[in-house]
Design a protein around this motif. Structure first.
Motif, PDB file in Angstrom:
ATOM      1  N   ALA A  45      85.681 -46.427 -88.977  1.00 60.00           N
ATOM      2  CA  ALA A  45      85.071 -46.337 -87.652  1.00 60.00           C
ATOM      3  C   ALA A  45      85.292 -47.627 -86.868  1.00 60.00           C
ATOM      4  N   TRP A  46      85.438 -47.474 -85.559  1.00 58.52           N
ATOM      5  CA  TRP A  46      85.660 -48.554 -84.589  1.00 58.52           C
ATOM      6  C   TRP A  46      87.024 -49.232 -84.737  1.00 58.52           C
ATOM      7  N   HIS A  47      87.793 -48.855 -85.717  1.00 60.82           N
ATOM      8  CA  HIS A  47      89.113 -49.438 -85.931  1.00 60.82           C
ATOM      9  C   HIS A  47      90.200 -48.484 -85.452  1.00 60.82           C
ATOM     10  N   THR A  48      91.419 -48.969 -85.447  1.00 58.39           N
ATOM     11  CA  THR A  48      92.595 -48.141 -85.214  1.00 58.39           C
ATOM     12  C   THR A  48      93.582 -48.396 -86.345  1.00 58.39           C
ATOM     13  N   GLY A  49      94.687 -47.687 -86.313  1.00 58.51           N
ATOM     14  CA  GLY A  49      95.692 -47.879 -87.346  1.00 58.51           C
ATOM     15  C   GLY A  49      96.256 -49.284 -87.407  1.00 58.51           C
ATOM     16  N   HIS A  50      96.113 -50.049 -86.316  1.00 62.11           N
ATOM     17  CA  HIS A  50      96.627 -51.421 -86.299  1.00 62.11           C
ATOM     18  C   HIS A  50      95.947 -52.293 -87.351  1.00 62.11           C
ATOM     19  N   ALA A  51      94.758 -51.899 -87.778  1.00 61.89           N
ATOM     20  CA  ALA A  51      94.069 -52.679 -88.815  1.00 61.89           C
ATOM     21  C   ALA A  51      94.912 -52.794 -90.083  1.00 61.89           C
ATOM     22  N   TRP A  52      95.780 -51.807 -90.302  1.00 63.99           N
ATOM     23  CA  TRP A  52      96.581 -51.760 -91.528  1.00 63.99           C
ATOM     24  C   TRP A  52      97.944 -52.436 -91.385  1.00 63.99           C
ATOM     25  N   ASN A  53      98.218 -53.092 -90.264  1.00 63.20           N
ATOM     26  CA  ASN A  53      99.567 -53.602 -90.022  1.00 63.20           C
ATOM     27  C   ASN A  53     100.089 -54.461 -91.169  1.00 63.20           C
ATOM     28  N   GLY A  54      99.278 -55.375 -91.658  1.00 68.74           N
ATOM     29  CA  GLY A  54      99.727 -56.269 -92.719  1.00 68.74           C
ATOM     30  C   GLY A  54      99.988 -55.541 -94.018  1.00 68.74           C
ATOM     31  N   VAL A  55      99.079 -54.638 -94.379  1.00 71.21           N
ATOM     32  CA  VAL A  55      99.244 -53.866 -95.615  1.00 71.21           C
ATOM     33  C   VAL A  55     100.466 -52.960 -95.507  1.00 71.21           C
ATOM     34  N   ALA A  56     100.609 -52.288 -94.363  1.00 70.96           N
ATOM     35  CA  ALA A  56     101.748 -51.388 -94.188  1.00 70.96           C
ATOM     36  C   ALA A  56     103.070 -52.137 -94.305  1.00 70.96           C
ATOM     37  N   LYS A  57     103.158 -53.302 -93.679  1.00 69.01           N
ATOM     38  CA  LYS A  57     104.389 -54.083 -93.753  1.00 69.01           C
ATOM     39  C   LYS A  57     104.665 -54.517 -95.195  1.00 69.01           C
ATOM     40  N   GLY A  58     103.623 -54.972 -95.876  1.00 69.67           N
ATOM     41  CA  GLY A  58     103.810 -55.423 -97.248  1.00 69.67           C
ATOM     42  C   GLY A  58     104.316 -54.324 -98.160  1.00 69.67           C
ATOM     43  N   LEU A  59     103.804 -53.112 -97.979  1.00 70.55           N
ATOM     44  CA  LEU A  59     104.266 -51.987 -98.801  1.00 70.55           C
ATOM     45  C   LEU A  59     105.697 -51.590 -98.437  1.00 70.55           C
ATOM     46  N   ARG A  60     105.967 -51.539 -97.136  1.00 65.83           N
ATOM     47  CA  ARG A  60     107.334 -51.175 -96.721  1.00 65.83           C
ATOM     48  C   ARG A  60     108.350 -52.201 -97.196  1.00 65.83           C
ATOM     49  N   ASP A  61     107.955 -53.470 -97.208  1.00 68.74           N
ATOM     50  CA  ASP A  61     108.853 -54.518 -97.703  1.00 68.74           C
ATOM     51  C   ASP A  61     109.182 -54.313 -99.174  1.00 68.74           C
ATOM     52  N   ARG A  62     108.320 -53.606 -99.893  1.00 68.91           N
ATOM     53  CA  ARG A  62     108.555 -53.308-101.306  1.00 68.91           C
ATOM     54  C   ARG A  62     109.184 -51.932-101.505  1.00 68.91           C
ATOM     55  N   GLY A  63     109.569 -51.309-100.416  1.00 66.44           N
ATOM     56  CA  GLY A  63     110.260 -50.032-100.518  1.00 66.44           C
ATOM     57  C   GLY A  63     109.371 -48.814-100.604  1.00 66.44           C
ATOM     58  N   VAL A  64     108.087 -48.959-100.253  1.00 60.73           N
ATOM     59  CA  VAL A  64     107.157 -47.842-100.319  1.00 60.73           C
ATOM     60  C   VAL A  64     107.049 -47.181 -98.951  1.00 60.73           C
ATOM     61  N   PRO A  65     107.279 -45.871 -98.859  1.00 57.68           N
ATOM     62  CA  PRO A  65     107.079 -45.173 -97.580  1.00 57.68           C
ATOM     63  C   PRO A  65     105.593 -45.191 -97.198  1.00 57.68           C
ATOM     64  N   VAL A  66     105.303 -45.450 -95.944  1.00 62.68           N
ATOM     65  CA  VAL A  66     103.917 -45.581 -95.485  1.00 62.68           C
ATOM     66  C   VAL A  66     103.700 -44.754 -94.224  1.00 62.68           C
ATOM     67  N   ALA A  67     102.561 -44.076 -94.177  1.00 66.48           N
ATOM     68  CA  ALA A  67     102.094 -43.421 -92.955  1.00 66.48           C
ATOM     69  C   ALA A  67     100.712 -43.961 -92.636  1.00 66.48           C
ATOM     70  N   VAL A  68     100.449 -44.197 -91.364  1.00 68.95           N
ATOM     71  CA  VAL A  68      99.152 -44.715 -90.922  1.00 68.95           C
ATOM     72  C   VAL A  68      98.524 -43.692 -89.990  1.00 68.95           C
ATOM     73  N   ALA A  69      97.372 -43.188 -90.366  1.00 68.17           N
ATOM     74  CA  ALA A  69      96.680 -42.190 -89.553  1.00 68.17           C
ATOM     75  C   ALA A  69      96.001 -42.860 -88.362  1.00 68.17           C
ATOM     76  N   GLU A  70      95.932 -42.136 -87.258  1.00 68.43           N
ATOM     77  CA  GLU A  70      95.153 -42.560 -86.093  1.00 68.43           C
ATOM     78  C   GLU A  70      94.055 -41.528 -85.876  1.00 68.43           C
ATOM     79  N   LEU A  71      92.818 -41.952 -86.018  1.00 62.62           N
ATOM     80  CA  LEU A  71      91.682 -41.043 -85.972  1.00 62.62           C
ATOM     81  C   LEU A  71      91.087 -40.974 -84.564  1.00 62.62           C
ATOM     82  N   HIS A  72      89.766 -40.920 -84.478  1.00 59.40           N
ATOM     83  CA  HIS A  72      89.053 -40.788 -83.197  1.00 59.40           C
ATOM     84  C   HIS A  72      89.467 -39.505 -82.481  1.00 59.40           C
ATOM     85  N   ARG A  73      89.497 -38.401 -83.229  1.00 60.33           N
ATOM     86  CA  ARG A  73      89.897 -37.112 -82.657  1.00 60.33           C
ATOM     87  C   ARG A  73      88.697 -36.239 -82.274  1.00 60.33           C
ATOM     88  N   GLY A  74      87.481 -36.739 -82.476  1.00 61.29           N
ATOM     89  CA  GLY A  74      86.293 -36.034 -82.001  1.00 61.29           C
ATOM     90  C   GLY A  74      85.467 -35.353 -83.071  1.00 61.29           C
TER      91      GLY A  74
END
Length: 228
Positions: free
Chosen positions: A15-44
């Motif tokens: 809550a109160w966050h967006t997918g940008h909160a995961w930027n560092g984690v997502a980059k770190g995983l992708r740098d290790r070759g892991v496919p990553v998807a980041v959900a964007e919520l606040h859909r009601g």
């Protein structure tokens, strides 16, 4: 299917966050070759947030590792179990069928969250800008706290009162990460929820473990993604 390839990882914010909160984690995983998807919520609604998370699950063949932070734990709990291999709850709600995120919190000791919430008549809340940084990210520097707090958004509270019909963690293995210096989701509630999980870890962390414990978050998700 190439069993040597890592599974994909789905990251779901709270809550109160967006997918940008995961930027560092997502980059770190992708740098290790892991496919990553980041959900964007606040859909009601919770159902709409779950659908939004499932809409980005095209991460290659096979089920994924789903990681939810805070309210995001309710979202991953409602995912289609056929698409999930392992669930990771990072200082997160872990509701059973018929339970809601806010209902779980109401049965736990009070945290500092309530005092920081600013509501309006339409059920939309914001977090007091003067309290947000320390509330979510007390283990970061003041400059880092301010940067993270600037990314927070208003939150419609409806989804927090809604429940899921079935809990994915009853069918799939799960890991719960207890953050024992959390001022948002009380550590006592986290410890109680962690008893539902297959595996448990405890970190001396604030609520925003994806930032203060970014390396550890990357490590645990990478390990699960590559454990075939």
């Amino acid at each position: 299917m190439d069993r040597s390839a890592p599974r994909g990882v789905l990251l779901v914010h709270g809550a109160w966050h967006t997918g940008h909160a995961w930027n560092g984690v997502a980059k770190g995983l992708r740098d290790r070759g892991v496919p990553v998807a980041v959900a964007e919520l606040h859909r009601g609604s919770l159902a709409a947030d779950i659908a939004a998370a499932e809409s980005v699950l095209d991460l290659g063949p096979g089920p994924v590792i789903a990681c939810g932070h805070s309210y995001g734990g309710a979202v991953i709990s409602g995912l289609n179990v056929e698409r999930v291999a392992h669930l990771v709850y990072l200082a997160a709600a872990m509701p059973d069928a018929g339970e809601s995120s806010l209902g779980l919190m109401s049965d736990a000791p009070h945290s500092d969250l309530h005092a920081a919430m600013i509501g309006d008549p339409h059920g939309i809340t914001t977090i007091d800008p003067g309290m947000a940084g320390a509330l979510f990210h007390g283990h970061l520097t003041e400059e880092q706290q301010a940067d993270r707090a600037a990314g927070l958004v208003p939150q419609l509270m409806t989804a927090g009162y809604q429940s899921i019909p079935d809990a994915a963690w009853r069918v799939r293995p799960s890991t719960y990460v207890v953050c024992d210096d959390d001022r948002v989701l009380h550590p006592e509630l986290q410890r109680r929820l962690s008893e539902r999980a297959s595996y448990t870890a405890t970190w001396h962390s604030d609520h925003g473990a994806f930032a203060s414990h970014e390396a550890e978050t990357i490590d645990i998700l990478h390990r699960l993604a590559t454990d075939r």
